[in-house]
Design a protein around this motif. Structure first.
Motif, short mmCIF file in Angstrom:
data_model
loop_
_atom_site.label_atom_id
_atom_site.label_comp_id
_atom_site.label_asym_id
_atom_site.label_seq_id
_atom_site.Cartn_x
_atom_site.Cartn_y
_atom_site.Cartn_z
N PHE A 163 0.90 -1.14 -0.07
CA PHE A 163 0.07 0.21 -0.01
C PHE A 163 1.01 1.19 -0.02
O PHE A 163 0.46 2.12 -0.61
CB PHE A 163 -0.91 0.06 1.22
N ALA A 164 1.82 1.26 0.70
CA ALA A 164 2.96 2.57 0.83
C ALA A 164 3.37 2.51 -0.36
O ALA A 164 3.38 3.83 -1.09
CB ALA A 164 4.09 2.09 1.91
N LEU A 201 -5.50 -1.56 -4.43
CA LEU A 201 -5.66 -2.21 -3.01
C LEU A 201 -6.43 -3.27 -2.96
O LEU A 201 -6.06 -4.39 -2.29
CB LEU A 201 -6.39 -1.02 -2.37
N LEU A 202 -7.52 -3.20 -3.81
CA LEU A 202 -8.59 -4.41 -3.91
C LEU A 202 -7.71 -5.69 -4.62
O LEU A 202 -7.77 -6.95 -3.88
CB LEU A 202 -9.67 -4.32 -4.75
N SER A 203 -6.82 -5.62 -5.61
CA SER A 203 -6.15 -6.66 -6.32
C SER A 203 -5.24 -7.37 -5.05
O SER A 203 -5.15 -8.61 -5.11
CB SER A 203 -5.40 -6.38 -7.26
N TYR A 204 -4.70 -6.37 -4.40
CA TYR A 204 -3.42 -7.00 -3.31
C TYR A 204 -4.29 -7.60 -2.20
O TYR A 204 -3.79 -8.86 -1.66
CB TYR A 204 -2.62 -5.85 -2.79
N TRP A 209 -5.90 -12.79 0.41
CA TRP A 209 -6.48 -13.58 0.95
C TRP A 209 -6.60 -15.01 0.39
O TRP A 209 -6.35 -16.00 1.17
CB TRP A 209 -8.01 -13.02 0.62
N GLU A 210 -6.06 -15.16 -0.97
CA GLU A 210 -5.89 -16.42 -1.27
C GLU A 210 -4.51 -16.95 -0.56
O GLU A 210 -4.81 -18.45 -0.37
CB GLU A 210 -5.73 -16.19 -2.79
N ASN A 211 -3.73 -16.31 -0.47
CA ASN A 211 -2.52 -16.95 0.25
C ASN A 211 -2.75 -17.15 1.88
O ASN A 211 -2.28 -18.41 2.32
CB ASN A 211 -1.46 -15.65 0.28
N LEU A 260 -13.67 -14.70 -7.11
CA LEU A 260 -14.22 -13.14 -6.66
C LEU A 260 -13.15 -12.17 -7.17
O LEU A 260 -13.53 -11.00 -7.37
CB LEU A 260 -14.12 -13.50 -5.03
N SER A 261 -11.98 -12.66 -7.23
CA SER A 261 -10.84 -11.62 -7.48
C SER A 261 -11.30 -11.16 -9.18
O SER A 261 -10.94 -10.06 -9.58
CB SER A 261 -9.37 -12.11 -7.38
N PHE A 262 -11.32 -12.49 -9.89
CA PHE A 262 -11.87 -11.97 -11.58
C PHE A 262 -12.81 -11.00 -11.43
O PHE A 262 -12.82 -10.13 -12.31
CB PHE A 262 -11.91 -13.19 -12.05
N ALA A 263 -13.82 -11.50 -10.73
CA ALA A 263 -15.13 -10.78 -10.90
C ALA A 263 -14.81 -9.41 -10.64
O ALA A 263 -15.49 -8.30 -11.03
CB ALA A 263 -16.31 -11.41 -10.27
N SER A 264 -14.27 -8.78 -9.35
CA SER A 264 -14.12 -7.63 -8.80
C SER A 264 -13.30 -6.83 -9.73
O SER A 264 -13.71 -5.64 -10.09
CB SER A 264 -13.57 -7.80 -7.75
N ARG A 265 -12.33 -7.35 -10.66
CA ARG A 265 -11.36 -6.77 -11.48
C ARG A 265 -12.20 -6.23 -12.69
O ARG A 265 -12.27 -5.13 -13.35
CB ARG A 265 -10.12 -7.45 -11.81
#
Length: 270
Positions: A163-164, A201-204, A209-211, A260-265
């Protein structure tokens, strides 16, 4: 007039030489790794070893599907999902709070706490989740609470650094336009910087979350609950059918987060 043109290839030549030196050093490191490690390839591909691996895989291909076990597996799956989701959420909040003082938002920003905060972030992410869980189990006891806090502390160090970097790499134009009008720094971040870094931010967050779903399985070794505890128990007893079912549940959880990651992107790009 021709002197500058004759001197221009030198920096490019220096860069090429540096790239070749880095590549040669990497190859030398790989060669030394093969030489220093006792890699017993002949034993690995021997007939008895291949036969044992074949029996192991054959047992894994027959997952346990009894209703009683699946009911217990569902509870552990939901527990792992809750641990990873709550741990990631706490990490986002703590990581974002630490990312603000750890970044230099604009040219001329004094960023007095940048070095100290980045040192804290380095400390949080340099300690693995397993070590955090072991330390927290002493205070919180066995169960998912210690695992959730362990995931949150380690992930906050990772997300805080990401984020930084996103804050520092965000375009400075919108923030500059607000600052010259006397807008406070917190409002500049909310209305100028945050909207620009929100996709990152959402992608990271989804990636971590997956990790964390996979990391929760490792935390089960020390009794942090969820699928990991079931995996450690059944693997310790060499119950391959139950182990296979636990692995399938973990695979489905990871696939869910990936979807969920694919749909959000796609939603952000629309």
């Amino acid at each position: 007039m021709n002197a500058p043109s004759s001197a221009t290839p030198r920096p490019r030549t220096n860069r090429c030489l540096a790239c070749w030196c880095v590549a040669a050093g990497a190859l030398a490191l790989v060669g030394l790794s093969f030489w220093s490690l006792d890699l017993q390839w002949a034993q690995f591909v021997s007939a008895p070893a291949l036969a044992r691996m074949g029996r192991f895989l054959a047992e894994l291909l027959r997952p346990e599907t009894s209703p009683q076990f699946l009911h217990k597996l569902l509870g552990a799956t939901l527990e792992t999902l809750a641990m990873s989701a709550l741990g990631t959420l706490l990490a986002v909040l703590l990581g974002l709070a630490l990312a603000l003082p750890a970044s230099k938002a604009f040219d001329g920003d004094p960023a007095r706490w940048r070095g100290a905060t980045r040192l804290v972030l380095n400390g949080l992410r340099s300690i693995p989740e397993l070590v955090w869980a072991t330390l927290l189990l002493i205070a919180a006891g066995l169960g998912p609470f210690a695992g959730t806090l362990a995931l949150a502390l380690h992930t906050s160090g990772v997300l805080g650094r990401l984020f930084a970097e996103a804050i520092e790499n965000a375009p400075s134009g919108p923030g500059f336009a607000l600052r010259v009008r006397g807008v406070a720094g917190s409002r500049v971040f909310l209305y100028a910087t945050l909207p620009q870094m929100l996709p990152q931010l959402l992608s990271y967050t989804l990636y971590r979350w997956e990790n964390n779903i996979r990391a929760a399985a490792v935390l089960g070794v020390v009794g942090a609950g969820g699928l990991g505890q079931m995996l450690a128990f059944h693997m310790g007893l060499f119950q391959m059918g139950e182990t296979s079912s636990v692995l399938v549940a973990m695979l489905l959880l990871v696939a869910l987060v990936d979807a969920l990651s694919f749909a959000s992107r796609r939603w952000l790009a629309a």
